[in-house]
Design a protein around this motif. Sequence first.
Motif, PDB file in Angstrom:
ATOM      1  N   LYS A 132      56.573  31.975  45.642  1.00 20.58           N
ATOM      2  CA  LYS A 132      55.819  31.212  44.735  1.00 20.58           C
ATOM      3  C   LYS A 132      54.986  31.556  44.135  1.00 20.58           C
ATOM      4  O   LYS A 132      54.275  32.380  44.508  1.00 20.58           O
ATOM      5  CB  LYS A 132      54.908  29.991  45.696  1.00 20.58           C
ATOM      6  N   PHE A 133      54.434  30.805  42.720  1.00 19.77           N
ATOM      7  CA  PHE A 133      53.429  31.255  41.774  1.00 19.77           C
ATOM      8  C   PHE A 133      53.022  30.331  41.665  1.00 19.77           C
ATOM      9  O   PHE A 133      53.159  29.012  40.849  1.00 19.77           O
ATOM     10  CB  PHE A 133      54.242  32.659  40.874  1.00 19.77           C
ATOM     11  N   ILE A 134      51.226  30.508  41.133  1.00 16.62           N
ATOM     12  CA  ILE A 134      51.011  29.453  39.790  1.00 16.62           C
ATOM     13  C   ILE A 134      50.288  29.967  39.023  1.00 16.62           C
ATOM     14  O   ILE A 134      49.357  31.490  39.566  1.00 16.62           O
ATOM     15  CB  ILE A 134      50.344  28.551  40.447  1.00 16.62           C
ATOM     16  N   THR A 135      50.311  29.600  37.417  1.00 20.91           N
ATOM     17  CA  THR A 135      49.616  29.846  36.156  1.00 20.91           C
ATOM     18  C   THR A 135      47.722  29.087  36.521  1.00 20.91           C
ATOM     19  O   THR A 135      47.854  28.403  36.427  1.00 20.91           O
ATOM     20  CB  THR A 135      50.098  29.982  35.677  1.00 20.91           C
ATOM     21  N   LEU A 136      47.180  30.018  36.563  1.00 24.38           N
ATOM     22  CA  LEU A 136      45.700  29.569  36.428  1.00 24.38           C
ATOM     23  C   LEU A 136      45.099  29.506  35.303  1.00 24.38           C
ATOM     24  O   LEU A 136      45.879  29.841  33.678  1.00 24.38           O
ATOM     25  CB  LEU A 136      44.849  30.737  36.673  1.00 24.38           C
ATOM     26  N   PRO A 137      44.500  27.980  35.149  1.00 23.89           N
ATOM     27  CA  PRO A 137      43.797  28.032  33.643  1.00 23.89           C
ATOM     28  C   PRO A 137      42.995  29.790  33.418  1.00 23.89           C
ATOM     29  O   PRO A 137      42.236  30.029  34.042  1.00 23.89           O
ATOM     30  CB  PRO A 137      42.817  26.502  33.799  1.00 23.89           C
ATOM     31  N   ASN A 138      42.912  29.207  31.924  1.00 21.30           N
ATOM     32  CA  ASN A 138      41.669  30.377  31.001  1.00 21.30           C
ATOM     33  C   ASN A 138      40.546  30.301  31.715  1.00 21.30           C
ATOM     34  O   ASN A 138      39.804  29.297  31.426  1.00 21.30           O
ATOM     35  CB  ASN A 138      41.775  30.536  29.644  1.00 21.30           C
ATOM     36  N   PRO A 139      39.801  31.443  31.908  1.00 19.85           N
ATOM     37  CA  PRO A 139      38.635  31.282  32.627  1.00 19.85           C
ATOM     38  C   PRO A 139      37.382  31.324  31.133  1.00 19.85           C
ATOM     39  O   PRO A 139      38.271  30.691  29.850  1.00 19.85           O
ATOM     40  CB  PRO A 139      38.667  32.992  32.567  1.00 19.85           C
ATOM     41  N   SER A 140      36.792  30.090  32.013  1.00 23.66           N
ATOM     42  CA  SER A 140      35.355  29.505  30.657  1.00 23.66           C
ATOM     43  C   SER A 140      34.501  30.836  29.484  1.00 23.66           C
ATOM     44  O   SER A 140      34.091  30.995  28.742  1.00 23.66           O
ATOM     45  CB  SER A 140      34.673  28.441  30.988  1.00 23.66           C
ATOM     46  N   ILE A 141      33.968  31.622  30.643  1.00 26.10           N
ATOM     47  CA  ILE A 141      33.442  33.319  29.859  1.00 26.10           C
ATOM     48  C   ILE A 141      34.256  34.303  29.279  1.00 26.10           C
ATOM     49  O   ILE A 141      35.244  34.463  29.745  1.00 26.10           O
ATOM     50  CB  ILE A 141      32.798  33.459  31.623  1.00 26.10           C
TER      51      ILE A 141
END
Length: 386
Positions: A132-141
């Motif tokens: 299983k894998f998940i994609t993270l949201p884009n970093p803010s910095i």
Amino acid sequence: MLDLEYLPYDVLQDILHGLPVKSLIRFRCVSKSWNSLITSPAFINSNLTRSHSDSNKLIVRYLDVKYQVERYKLIYEDNDNNDSSSSEQIQDLEFPLRCSRWDYFQLVGSANGLFCLHEGNRFILWNPCIRKFITLPNPSIIDVFHCYLAIGFDLRTDDYKVVRIAYQSVNVRCEGAKPPLVEVYSVSEGSWRVTSGGDSYPHRITIRNWHCQAASLNGAVYFTAEDWGDAQSSIVLSFDLGDEVFRLISLPNGKFGLDADIRTSVFNGLLSLICYGRQFLSSVKSCSVWVMKEYGVVDSWTKQFTIDFNMLHCVDWKVLGFLNNDHVLVEKIQAYGTMLLLYDPESQQQVKNLGFSISARYSYAANYVRNLTLLDKPNDVVSKRK
């Protein structure tokens, strides 16, 4: 079918802990109560504790020379079988992702068998144990000079975290240079958060080897770094995932200067250093492995063993990981190709050639751990950013 209502909780938990991962995934469908138990943080952490050393296995990531794609294999030793190409010793792991920009993902590292990869600002957490894998949201910095990345396990909150240390300027060696910005992604929170960690970043310290993975141990991540102050030497920089503070760990006897080629690692559950010795600034001729016997005590650094690469008859090489029986997984770079082999530091001999060719520079190894993290999440979920 056994009714949960008539089975004591402790008994049920013990039974489930003894089952294979495939069975646990399937038994989530038995009832809402069973699903709630199996996917609960308490059960997942308890299962991880019981299976932290799942036999003598390493997950190896490498770039396939022929097809120019990254692959993952499970490697372990079978003492009763001397056939190094046996399927009992090398098992293919299905990698469900394909990089859209390049032939392979950049590898952040792994913690308890949970891998973190990225391409640009696209970050992915992948658990090969449960596929299983998940994609993270884009970093803010964004718009920074350079970022150093790590993944670790926060012991205080039983949470996996991805760390981005973002340098804001080119010349970070000078006194008064801007400290880096530190951003942390928490799996339990599902979001990135800019921390105050940069306030504790020591002056005139720079992380080296941007392409090398940081070690993860005892609730912190560890980078090899350079001290450009009065000491002018190599040092270990740690970032505690609990209090989000940077700390320095001196190297053994102050023996390693700024030019030392050092990587942080974990050997038998202890913080370790893989220290390469080069000849004429080119090929590696030897490697010593140092272990911190008592965590945090500088005087406890002990040289575990040294490998003389002249005995292996190769152009260049790299230590990838350690098996529980102290055998070392080595990437052997030769004129006609790069191979993986197992080396016994006690006898100072090659144990086995693992029999497949890889591309140098992109390989990585981590201990296999049975881990149920992400079991409660559907594949490729994009979580929210605060």
